[in-house]
Design a protein around this motif. Structure first.
Motif, PDB file in Angstrom:
ATOM      1  N   PRO A 195       0.821  -1.215   0.000  1.00 58.60           N
ATOM      2  CA  PRO A 195       0.000   0.000   0.000  1.00 58.60           C
ATOM      3  C   PRO A 195       0.854   1.263   0.000  1.00 58.60           C
ATOM      4  O   PRO A 195       0.539   2.234  -0.693  1.00 58.60           O
ATOM      5  N   LEU A 196       1.982   1.237   0.726  1.00 59.25           N
ATOM      6  CA  LEU A 196       2.835   2.412   0.788  1.00 59.25           C
ATOM      7  C   LEU A 196       3.499   2.679  -0.568  1.00 59.25           C
ATOM      8  O   LEU A 196       3.437   3.796  -1.073  1.00 59.25           O
ATOM      9  N   ILE A 197       4.090   1.660  -1.181  1.00 67.26           N
ATOM     10  CA  ILE A 197       4.725   1.915  -2.476  1.00 67.26           C
ATOM     11  C   ILE A 197       3.677   2.153  -3.560  1.00 67.26           C
ATOM     12  O   ILE A 197       3.930   2.882  -4.512  1.00 67.26           O
ATOM     13  N   GLY A 198       2.495   1.592  -3.381  1.00 66.75           N
ATOM     14  CA  GLY A 198       1.400   1.872  -4.310  1.00 66.75           C
ATOM     15  C   GLY A 198       0.959   3.328  -4.215  1.00 66.75           C
ATOM     16  O   GLY A 198       0.665   3.971  -5.224  1.00 66.75           O
ATOM     17  N   ALA A 199       0.930   3.860  -2.991  1.00 62.10           N
ATOM     18  CA  ALA A 199       0.576   5.275  -2.801  1.00 62.10           C
ATOM     19  C   ALA A 199       1.619   6.180  -3.441  1.00 62.10           C
ATOM     20  O   ALA A 199       1.279   7.163  -4.108  1.00 62.10           O
ATOM     21  N   LEU A 200       2.882   5.837  -3.272  1.00 63.00           N
ATOM     22  CA  LEU A 200       3.950   6.641  -3.879  1.00 63.00           C
ATOM     23  C   LEU A 200       3.891   6.563  -5.401  1.00 63.00           C
ATOM     24  O   LEU A 200       4.139   7.557  -6.088  1.00 63.00           O
ATOM     25  N   VAL A 219      10.415  18.744   7.052  1.00 63.41           N
ATOM     26  CA  VAL A 219       9.586  17.763   6.348  1.00 63.41           C
ATOM     27  C   VAL A 219      10.431  16.995   5.338  1.00 63.41           C
ATOM     28  O   VAL A 219      11.086  17.587   4.491  1.00 63.41           O
ATOM     29  N   LYS A 220      10.402  15.671   5.452  1.00 70.03           N
ATOM     30  CA  LYS A 220      11.051  14.809   4.465  1.00 70.03           C
ATOM     31  C   LYS A 220      10.014  14.358   3.457  1.00 70.03           C
ATOM     32  O   LYS A 220       8.877  14.058   3.814  1.00 70.03           O
ATOM     33  N   THR A 221      10.418  14.295   2.221  1.00 69.48           N
ATOM     34  CA  THR A 221       9.556  13.769   1.169  1.00 69.48           C
ATOM     35  C   THR A 221      10.086  12.397   0.776  1.00 69.48           C
ATOM     36  O   THR A 221      11.284  12.226   0.558  1.00 69.48           O
ATOM     37  N   ILE A 222       9.189  11.434   0.691  1.00 74.05           N
ATOM     38  CA  ILE A 222       9.557  10.064   0.342  1.00 74.05           C
ATOM     39  C   ILE A 222       9.184   9.832  -1.120  1.00 74.05           C
ATOM     40  O   ILE A 222       8.066  10.141  -1.541  1.00 74.05           O
ATOM     41  N   ALA A 223      10.112   9.263  -1.876  1.00 78.20           N
ATOM     42  CA  ALA A 223       9.883   9.010  -3.299  1.00 78.20           C
ATOM     43  C   ALA A 223      10.403   7.622  -3.664  1.00 78.20           C
ATOM     44  O   ALA A 223      11.341   7.114  -3.033  1.00 78.20           O
ATOM     45  N   LEU A 224       9.802   7.031  -4.677  1.00 76.93           N
ATOM     46  CA  LEU A 224      10.308   5.764  -5.199  1.00 76.93           C
ATOM     47  C   LEU A 224      11.632   5.999  -5.908  1.00 76.93           C
ATOM     48  O   LEU A 224      11.812   7.001  -6.595  1.00 76.93           O
TER      49      LEU A 224
END
Length: 168
Positions: A46-51, A97-102
């Motif tokens: 779900p997390l990588i799907g959201a990204l 704030v950190k931004t998470i990206a694939l």
């Protein structure tokens, strides 16, 4: 055989029943993922799907997108980062704030999963749910019985030797 008290207590134990179904679905999804060559916990998808769907997100936005607690998302991000599937960035405008990206490897994993594993899981769950109709408790019992009688992996419709392997 021992009586299934959770089923017998009906609406009183509905939350426990949903949790039990969720755990069964997650474990059976894991079997399908592994059969397609994906060695990543199903709980991380779900997390990588959201990204994949929404693009880079802060941990707070990921928490909202997947409905998991902030500590849970932070742990998953750490694991995915260690595997090289996501990266954390700090935009210059707000250092808090950190931004998470694939990462490219994360995007390849998602694309492979979307092409092979996710359609198999979706079709298998739909197959398990196809007999559902009527009152909620009867539907839950039918879904539980369907998942017990034939796990998702058996519903995928291919033999072990014919399963497509996914490369990450």
């Amino acid at each position: 055989m021992t009586e299934d008290v959770v089923k017998q207590l009906g609406y009183l134990t509905l939350g426990t029943r949903f949790k039990r179904i969720g755990e069964r679905l997650q474990a059976q999804t894991q079997a399908v993922l592994e059969a397609t060559g994906i060695d990543l916990p199903s709980s991380h998808f779900p997390l990588i799907g959201a990204l994949d769907r929404l693009g880079p997100l802060s941990v707070g936005d990921l928490t909202q997108a997947v409905g998991v607690s902030q500590p849970g998302v932070t742990r998953m991000v750490g694991k995915l980062e260690a595997l090289g599937l996501v990266r954390a960035q700090q935009p210059s405008e707000d250092l808090r704030v950190k931004t998470i990206a694939l990462t490219p490897a994360g995007r390849r994993l998602v694309e492979n999963a979307k092409n092979i594993a996710w359609p198999q899981v979706e079709a298998a769950v739909a197959h398990a749910c196809k007999e559902l109709s009527g009152p909620l408790l009867a539907q839950l019992e039918a879904l539980e019985n369907a998942l017990e009688a034939a796990p998702l992996l058996s519903r995928v419709g291919s033999t072990a030797g014919e399963r497509k392997r996914v490369r990450t």
